[in-house]
Design a protein around this motif. Structure first.
Motif, mmCIF file in Angstrom:
data_model
loop_
_atom_site.group_PDB
_atom_site.id
_atom_site.type_symbol
_atom_site.label_atom_id
_atom_site.label_comp_id
_atom_site.label_asym_id
_atom_site.label_seq_id
_atom_site.Cartn_x
_atom_site.Cartn_y
_atom_site.Cartn_z
ATOM 1 N N SER A 34 -5.908 -4.027 3.448
ATOM 2 C CA SER A 34 -6.970 -2.742 3.600
ATOM 3 C C SER A 34 -6.982 -1.549 2.833
ATOM 4 O O SER A 34 -7.722 -1.089 1.975
ATOM 5 N N ALA A 35 -6.216 -0.592 3.173
ATOM 6 C CA ALA A 35 -5.643 0.583 2.826
ATOM 7 C C ALA A 35 -5.394 0.783 1.341
ATOM 8 O O ALA A 35 -6.543 1.898 0.418
ATOM 9 N N LEU A 36 -5.644 -0.360 0.432
ATOM 10 C CA LEU A 36 -4.769 -0.021 -0.696
ATOM 11 C C LEU A 36 -6.696 -0.493 -1.502
ATOM 12 O O LEU A 36 -6.762 0.033 -2.768
ATOM 13 N N GLY A 37 -7.438 -0.868 -0.577
ATOM 14 C CA GLY A 37 -8.906 -1.252 -1.300
ATOM 15 C C GLY A 37 -9.719 0.274 -1.403
ATOM 16 O O GLY A 37 -10.103 0.613 -2.333
ATOM 17 N N ALA A 38 -9.243 0.505 -0.175
ATOM 18 C CA ALA A 38 -9.584 2.224 -0.123
ATOM 19 C C ALA A 38 -9.620 3.119 -0.508
ATOM 20 O O ALA A 38 -10.199 4.176 -1.399
ATOM 21 N N ASP A 67 -5.003 -8.715 -7.889
ATOM 22 C CA ASP A 67 -4.124 -9.634 -7.739
ATOM 23 C C ASP A 67 -3.092 -9.832 -7.155
ATOM 24 O O ASP A 67 -3.923 -11.145 -6.158
ATOM 25 N N ARG A 68 -2.712 -9.818 -5.876
ATOM 26 C CA ARG A 68 -1.767 -9.606 -5.151
ATOM 27 C C ARG A 68 -2.683 -9.791 -3.545
ATOM 28 O O ARG A 68 -2.270 -10.825 -2.901
ATOM 29 N N LEU A 69 -3.461 -8.971 -3.689
ATOM 30 C CA LEU A 69 -5.139 -8.869 -2.878
ATOM 31 C C LEU A 69 -5.343 -10.996 -2.916
ATOM 32 O O LEU A 69 -5.876 -11.077 -1.978
ATOM 33 N N THR A 70 -5.506 -10.685 -4.207
ATOM 34 C CA THR A 70 -6.629 -12.033 -3.723
ATOM 35 C C THR A 70 -5.279 -12.918 -3.594
ATOM 36 O O THR A 70 -6.117 -13.922 -3.136
ATOM 37 N N GLU A 71 -3.984 -13.218 -3.979
ATOM 38 C CA GLU A 71 -3.351 -14.533 -3.749
ATOM 39 C C GLU A 71 -3.247 -14.202 -2.048
ATOM 40 O O GLU A 71 -3.204 -15.408 -1.219
ATOM 41 N N LEU A 72 -3.310 -13.252 -1.349
ATOM 42 C CA LEU A 72 -3.225 -13.154 0.083
ATOM 43 C C LEU A 72 -4.542 -13.703 0.755
ATOM 44 O O LEU A 72 -4.617 -14.453 1.555
ATOM 45 N N ALA A 73 -5.739 -12.710 0.317
ATOM 46 C CA ALA A 73 -6.300 -12.903 0.920
ATOM 47 C C ALA A 73 -7.058 -15.036 1.158
ATOM 48 O O ALA A 73 -7.900 -15.142 1.628
ATOM 49 N N ARG A 74 -6.238 -15.830 -0.193
ATOM 50 C CA ARG A 74 -6.628 -16.741 -0.076
ATOM 51 C C ARG A 74 -6.213 -17.576 0.749
ATOM 52 O O ARG A 74 -6.058 -18.864 0.790
ATOM 53 N N ARG A 75 -5.209 -17.243 1.724
ATOM 54 C CA ARG A 75 -4.257 -17.028 2.662
ATOM 55 C C ARG A 75 -5.427 -18.053 4.489
ATOM 56 O O ARG A 75 -4.944 -18.752 4.181
ATOM 57 N N ALA A 111 -7.013 -8.774 6.040
ATOM 58 C CA ALA A 111 -7.230 -7.450 5.789
ATOM 59 C C ALA A 111 -7.504 -7.222 3.834
ATOM 60 O O ALA A 111 -7.800 -6.150 2.846
ATOM 61 N N SER A 112 -6.000 -8.376 3.483
ATOM 62 C CA SER A 112 -6.857 -8.419 2.016
ATOM 63 C C SER A 112 -7.734 -8.175 1.213
ATOM 64 O O SER A 112 -8.493 -7.515 0.171
ATOM 65 N N ALA A 114 -15.142 -15.269 -8.075
ATOM 66 C CA ALA A 114 -14.261 -16.382 -8.802
ATOM 67 C C ALA A 114 -12.937 -16.007 -8.079
ATOM 68 O O ALA A 114 -12.086 -16.781 -7.891
ATOM 69 N N ARG A 115 -12.418 -14.841 -7.739
ATOM 70 C CA ARG A 115 -11.693 -14.849 -7.012
ATOM 71 C C ARG A 115 -11.747 -15.828 -5.991
ATOM 72 O O ARG A 115 -10.364 -16.456 -5.216
ATOM 73 N N LEU A 116 -12.382 -15.221 -5.242
ATOM 74 C CA LEU A 116 -12.853 -16.191 -3.761
ATOM 75 C C LEU A 116 -13.198 -17.445 -4.315
ATOM 76 O O LEU A 116 -14.007 -17.940 -3.123
#
Length: 250
Positions: free
Chosen positions: A170-174, A182-190, A206-207, A221-223
């Motif tokens: 979540s901090a990387l977004g802030a 891309d890394r957050l997308t990969e993790l969010a899809r889990r 959090a991703s 598209a990512r989601l």
């Protein structure tokens, strides 16, 4: 001790109403009462009381950790001159994670400073996960983009606690860290994936929060997997909220 402890409530009310005698007695209790529960309670009630700020700084070095915690919590509301130095000293030397976490709360409100950044960088490597997570949250609150690399390291460390990795996501977004999309997308899809580990879910959510803050142009598209009809309802709802969110990056 019971009487002195109970008397602190009215003293605190009077001190906040501008009674200088009451404020002086509150400050005296922080610095000199023989019983640490009284000192801690006095510190809790001294938030914003000018006469007590010097005593709160001194109480950050009290022999009892709960007094140090209470003093730092009071200082964090509006750190006075010297508060940042006191918090840095606590973070460097204290042995209690809950005291360090309160020191980080003070540093989160500190003006821009390389010394504070260095203190938070070291805290992200602390032995206690609670301290590491608090340091990451402080970096996000301060928008310290110079530390995004250190935050990424916490996210990508597979041996790291789930709580800490979630804070990093979540901090990387802030921090508007576009290279992490891309890394957050990969993790969010889990999120909601059958068979995903229990620890993966808070990191995935959090991703998603991080992506909501970043709002990349291709977020829908990512989601897409999270928005599919086959996704659990709570996952679809979370993804829709992410799409509707106002990004913090410009």
């Amino acid at each position: 001790m019971r009487v002195r402890y109970l008397a602190l409530g009215p003293l605190g009310e009077l001190a906040h109403a501008g009674d200088h005698v009451a404020a002086g007695r509150l400050a005296e209790a922080i610095a000199r009462d023989a019983d640490w529960p009284v000192r801690a309670r006095a510190a809790e009630l001294a938030v914003g009381v000018p006469e007590a700020q010097g005593m709160l700084l001194g109480a950050s070095r009290d022999p009892q950790p709960r007094v140090r915690e209470a003093a730092l919590q009071a200082l964090a509301a509006s750190p006075p001159a010297g508060g940042v130095d006191a918090a840095r000293a606590v973070l460097a030397t204290d042995g209690w994670s809950f005291v360090k976490a309160q020191a980080i709360a003070v540093l989160a409100k500190a003006p821009p400073s390389a010394d504070v950044d260095d203190a938070l960088r070291r805290a992200m490597r602390d032995a206690a996960g609670r301290v590491r997570a608090a340091a990451i949250i402080a970096v996000a609150l301060r928008h310290t983009v110079a530390l995004h690399g250190a935050v990424r390291e916490r996210l990508d460390d597979l041996d790291e606690d789930a709580e800490v990795r979630a804070a990093a996501a979540s901090a990387l977004g802030a921090l508007c860290d576009v290279p992490s999309v891309d890394r957050l997308t990969e993790l969010a899809r889990r999120l909601g994936v059958p068979g995903a580990g229990e620890d993966e879910q808070p990191i995935a959510f959090a991703s998603l929060v991080g992506l909501a803050a970043l709002q990349p142009a291709d977020l829908r598209a990512r989601l897409a997997p999270l928005l599919a009809r086959t996704a659990p309802p709570y996952v679809r709802a979370a993804a829709e909220k992410a799409l509707e969110a106002r990004g913090v990056c410009h």
